[in-house]
Design an enzyme around this catalytic site. Structure first.
Site, mmCIF file in Angstrom:
data_model
loop_
_atom_site.group_PDB
_atom_site.id
_atom_site.type_symbol
_atom_site.label_atom_id
_atom_site.label_comp_id
_atom_site.label_asym_id
_atom_site.label_seq_id
_atom_site.Cartn_x
_atom_site.Cartn_y
_atom_site.Cartn_z
ATOM 1 N N ARG A 32 -2.765 -2.094 -3.298
ATOM 2 C CA ARG A 32 -3.991 -1.360 -3.020
ATOM 3 C C ARG A 32 -3.997 -0.128 -3.928
ATOM 4 O O ARG A 32 -3.059 0.672 -3.889
ATOM 5 C CB ARG A 32 -4.027 -0.932 -1.562
ATOM 6 C CG ARG A 32 -5.253 -0.129 -1.261
ATOM 7 C CD ARG A 32 -5.236 0.418 0.134
ATOM 8 N NE ARG A 32 -6.487 1.101 0.390
ATOM 9 C CZ ARG A 32 -6.606 2.153 1.179
ATOM 10 N NH1 ARG A 32 -5.556 2.642 1.790
ATOM 11 N NH2 ARG A 32 -7.774 2.701 1.359
ATOM 12 N N HIS B 12 -13.102 2.279 0.720
ATOM 13 C CA HIS B 12 -13.016 1.230 1.762
ATOM 14 C C HIS B 12 -13.700 -0.049 1.294
ATOM 15 O O HIS B 12 -14.149 -0.865 2.112
ATOM 16 C CB HIS B 12 -13.703 1.651 3.082
ATOM 17 C CG HIS B 12 -13.027 2.752 3.834
ATOM 18 N ND1 HIS B 12 -13.729 3.644 4.608
ATOM 19 C CD2 HIS B 12 -11.728 3.092 3.954
ATOM 20 C CE1 HIS B 12 -12.893 4.492 5.179
ATOM 21 N NE2 HIS B 12 -11.658 4.185 4.781
ATOM 22 N N GLU C 203 -7.842 -5.695 5.480
ATOM 23 C CA GLU C 203 -7.806 -5.329 4.068
ATOM 24 C C GLU C 203 -6.630 -5.984 3.353
ATOM 25 O O GLU C 203 -6.733 -6.371 2.198
ATOM 26 C CB GLU C 203 -7.731 -3.800 3.929
ATOM 27 C CG GLU C 203 -9.043 -3.132 4.296
ATOM 28 C CD GLU C 203 -8.911 -1.653 4.593
ATOM 29 O OE1 GLU C 203 -8.426 -1.319 5.690
ATOM 30 O OE2 GLU C 203 -9.288 -0.830 3.736
ATOM 31 N N ASN D 154 0.876 -1.169 0.000
ATOM 32 C CA ASN D 154 0.000 0.000 0.000
ATOM 33 C C ASN D 154 0.918 1.224 0.000
ATOM 34 O O ASN D 154 1.558 1.527 1.006
ATOM 35 C CB ASN D 154 -0.879 -0.045 1.260
ATOM 36 C CG ASN D 154 -1.855 1.107 1.328
ATOM 37 O OD1 ASN D 154 -1.822 2.012 0.485
ATOM 38 N ND2 ASN D 154 -2.706 1.087 2.329
ATOM 39 N N ARG E 38 -11.510 14.751 8.197
ATOM 40 C CA ARG E 38 -12.390 15.149 7.086
ATOM 41 C C ARG E 38 -13.771 15.498 7.606
ATOM 42 O O ARG E 38 -14.285 14.830 8.508
ATOM 43 C CB ARG E 38 -12.532 14.019 6.061
ATOM 44 C CG ARG E 38 -11.246 13.600 5.404
ATOM 45 C CD ARG E 38 -11.542 12.607 4.281
ATOM 46 N NE ARG E 38 -10.339 11.927 3.861
ATOM 47 C CZ ARG E 38 -10.162 10.603 3.961
ATOM 48 N NH1 ARG E 38 -11.110 9.836 4.444
ATOM 49 N NH2 ARG E 38 -9.038 10.070 3.561
ATOM 50 N N GLY F 265 -10.378 0.747 13.422
ATOM 51 C CA GLY F 265 -9.820 1.178 14.718
ATOM 52 C C GLY F 265 -10.855 1.539 15.776
ATOM 53 O O GLY F 265 -10.876 0.953 16.860
ATOM 54 N N ASN G 121 -9.626 6.161 11.123
ATOM 55 C CA ASN G 121 -9.333 7.591 10.963
ATOM 56 C C ASN G 121 -10.179 8.134 9.812
ATOM 57 O O ASN G 121 -10.703 9.231 9.861
ATOM 58 C CB ASN G 121 -7.836 7.782 10.734
ATOM 59 C CG ASN G 121 -7.435 9.217 11.006
ATOM 60 O OD1 ASN G 121 -8.052 9.900 11.844
ATOM 61 N ND2 ASN G 121 -6.453 9.688 10.278
ATOM 62 N N GLY G 122 -10.329 7.314 8.757
ATOM 63 C CA GLY G 122 -11.354 7.579 7.737
ATOM 64 C C GLY G 122 -12.560 6.735 8.112
ATOM 65 O O GLY G 122 -12.408 5.701 8.757
ATOM 66 N N GLY H 231 -14.333 1.396 15.468
ATOM 67 C CA GLY H 231 -15.435 0.431 15.466
ATOM 68 C C GLY H 231 -15.078 -0.850 16.198
ATOM 69 O O GLY H 231 -15.922 -1.452 16.870
ATOM 70 N N GLU H 232 -13.820 -1.260 16.112
ATOM 71 C CA GLU H 232 -13.399 -2.508 16.765
ATOM 72 C C GLU H 232 -13.075 -2.308 18.242
ATOM 73 O O GLU H 232 -13.296 -3.198 19.054
ATOM 74 C CB GLU H 232 -12.139 -3.075 16.075
ATOM 75 C CG GLU H 232 -12.402 -3.639 14.693
ATOM 76 C CD GLU H 232 -11.128 -3.872 13.905
ATOM 77 O OE1 GLU H 232 -10.065 -4.123 14.511
ATOM 78 O OE2 GLU H 232 -11.184 -3.780 12.664
HETATM 79 P P1 AMP Z 1 -7.670 2.968 11.699
HETATM 80 O O1 AMP Z 1 -7.707 4.086 10.693
HETATM 81 O O2 AMP Z 1 -8.633 1.853 11.392
HETATM 82 O O3 AMP Z 1 -6.286 2.484 12.020
HETATM 83 O O4 AMP Z 1 -8.233 3.598 13.075
HETATM 84 C C1 AMP Z 1 -7.590 4.673 13.714
HETATM 85 C C2 AMP Z 1 -8.519 5.234 14.784
HETATM 86 O O5 AMP Z 1 -8.855 4.209 15.731
HETATM 87 C C3 AMP Z 1 -7.895 6.374 15.581
HETATM 88 O O6 AMP Z 1 -8.795 7.452 15.652
HETATM 89 C C4 AMP Z 1 -7.719 5.772 16.962
HETATM 90 O O7 AMP Z 1 -7.884 6.729 17.942
HETATM 91 C C5 AMP Z 1 -8.874 4.787 17.006
HETATM 92 N N1 AMP Z 1 -8.701 3.803 18.072
HETATM 93 C C6 AMP Z 1 -7.803 2.794 18.162
HETATM 94 N N2 AMP Z 1 -7.941 2.146 19.339
HETATM 95 C C7 AMP Z 1 -8.963 2.754 20.013
HETATM 96 C C8 AMP Z 1 -9.602 2.568 21.291
HETATM 97 N N3 AMP Z 1 -9.222 1.610 22.117
HETATM 98 N N4 AMP Z 1 -10.615 3.402 21.616
HETATM 99 C C9 AMP Z 1 -11.013 4.390 20.798
HETATM 100 N N5 AMP Z 1 -10.458 4.610 19.581
HETATM 101 C C10 AMP Z 1 -9.451 3.812 19.192
#
Ligand code: AMP
Length: 403
Positions: A93, A182, A386, A7, A243, A332, A213-214, A334-335
């Site tokens: 990607r 996505h 992904e 990527n 954004r 991030g 983040n997105g 959502g999980e």
């Molecule tokens: P991603 O783009 O999927 O890597 O997600 C990044 C986002 O996930 C960032 O805003 C992080 O703050 C958020 N994130 C990761 N772990 C946690 C957590 N335990 N609680 C809340 N947000 C999280």
């Protein structure tokens, strides 16, 4: 077969090497700050003897960066392969496939030209993706290269969902329409949701909610995307890290007329200084939730706006789908954030969505169910992957292609 997934960003390369026999990651990491005074290289070996190394080196361009990755993969001590010829194929990607790519494609000169033609639709992403493809073709001349597009999964959206109510000639001349992004993630979690529910994907209506983040949310009917929140670019839809998501389209014109800002400034502001960051100055949800807990007003507002926008889209997509079998949280936020999931699902009992608060707060890895027994709509947490999806698509294509 071993497949390398790449990527490429404007100053970075993320990579993972997969063993396709058992779908495991052998090694992976990132080269960051390419072209700057000091670049950072992260390299992780997975499996029985996990190892991690980080170093700061001068990496002048993407080719040097990828060569450095290869040198780590074949390193006597840290390496996971003996020779780069063990890499059978490379999956890239690619952010924007426009209308031309409705599925992954084996890369040749014609495919590269088509990705180039889509640069106006993704000026920040497609040029870097092409650099990644070009240098890996040079470094791995015998490996098949496959492009997996972020937009492709959404090609099944009907015209009423993908068109903007703008003069039709703008669609014909410039291909101004909604594409969605996505896609690899929404497709991956849809398939995983069907396995978790032990149902056939074609019998399910899902709302997949990618909050990283997105962020984007998709209405998935019988395994096909029929609407999604991102549009011609990833700017539309949910409130994201930096954004804005949906705004009144008159705002950019207002700003250029009434302030010193140029249209470029406004574009940058909407992409990099808006969303959570614009509201409270931070875009890491962990920090925002902690600040909100300490009583910080702007952080509280940012969390409320973030969840409210997701809730609105859930309502809209329930109306679009008619019947919804499951909501699927991923990425991030959502999980990992039980609090955000709780706030999003709050007060949705009337439309059949009831979270089990205890299950939601449990800290267990992997795919799981979060709904109460009374909930009509099942609520799932599925970690996205992904890179694995790109590796699987690449494997399928090169195997069909009789490599
Ligand atoms: P991603 O783009 O999927 O890597 O997600 C990044 C986002 O996930 C960032 O805003 C992080 O703050 C958020 N994130 C990761 N772990 C946690 C957590 N335990 N609680 C809340 N947000 C999280």
């Amino acid at each position: 077969m071993k497949i390398l997934v790449i990527n490429t960003g404007s100053s970075s390369i993320k990579y993972q090497l997969f063993e396709m026999e058992d779908h495991t990651v052998l090694a992976g990491g990132m080269v960051e700050r390419i072209g700057e005074a000091s670049s950072k290289i992260t390299y992780k070996v997975y499996g029985e003897n996990p190892q991690k190394t980080e170093s700061n080196e001068v990496i002048t361009d993407h080719k040097t960066g990828l060569l450095r990755v290869v040198s780590l993969l074949v390193d006597e001590k840290l390496g996971v392969i003996k020779d780069k010829s063990e890499v059978g194929a490379i999956g890239h990607r690619v952010v924007h496939g426009g209308e031309e790519f409705v599925k992954p494609a084996v890369i040749d000169d014609t495919v590269i030209k088509a990705i180039e033609r889509n640069i106006p639709l993704a000026p920040l992403h497609n040029p870097s993706n092409i650099v990644g493809i070009t240098v890996s073709r040079e470094i791995f001349p015998n490996a098949k290269q496959v492009a997996v597009f972020d937009t492709a999964f959404h090609h099944t959206m009907p015209e009423k969902a993908y068109r903007y109510a703008l003069p039709s000639d703008l669609y014909e001349r410039y291909k101004i329409r909604r594409y969605g992004f996505h896609g690899t993630s929404h497709q991956f979690v849809s398939e995983a949701a069907a396995s978790l529910l032990n149902r056939k994907l074609k019998d399910l209506n899902l709302i997949t909610i990618h909050l990283g983040n997105g962020g984007s949310i998709t209405a998935v009917k019988s395994g096909a995307s029929i609407d999604t929140s991102m549009g011609m670019t990833p700017l539309e839809g949910l409130v994201m890290g930096t954004r804005s998501g949906d705004i009144d389209p008159a705002i950019p014109a207002f700003l250029t007329r009434n302030s010193e800002a140029t249209i470029e400034d406004v574009d940058r502001m909407l992409n990099t200084r808006s969303g959570l960051k614009g509201i409270c100055g931070k875009n890491d949800m962990r920090e925002i939730l902690a600040a909100a807990d300490r009583g910080d007003k702007t952080s509280k507002l940012a969390v409320e706006m973030f969840c409210y926008r997701v809730k609105k889209y859930i309502g809209a997509y329930m109306a679009v789908l008619g019947r919804v079998d499951s909501l699927v949280f991923t990425a991030g936020i959502g999980e990992h954030s039980a609090e955000i999931r709780e706030r999003i699902c709050e007060d949705l009992e009337q439309i059949g969505i009831i979270l089990d608060i205890d299950k939601n707060r449990e800290k267990i890895q992997g795919n799981r169910e979060l709904h109460s027994a009374r909930s009509q709509v099942k609520i799932l947490l599925i970690p996205t992957n992904e890179e694995l999806k790109i590796a699987l698509e690449t494997h399928l294509l090169v195997s069909n292609d009789n490599i």
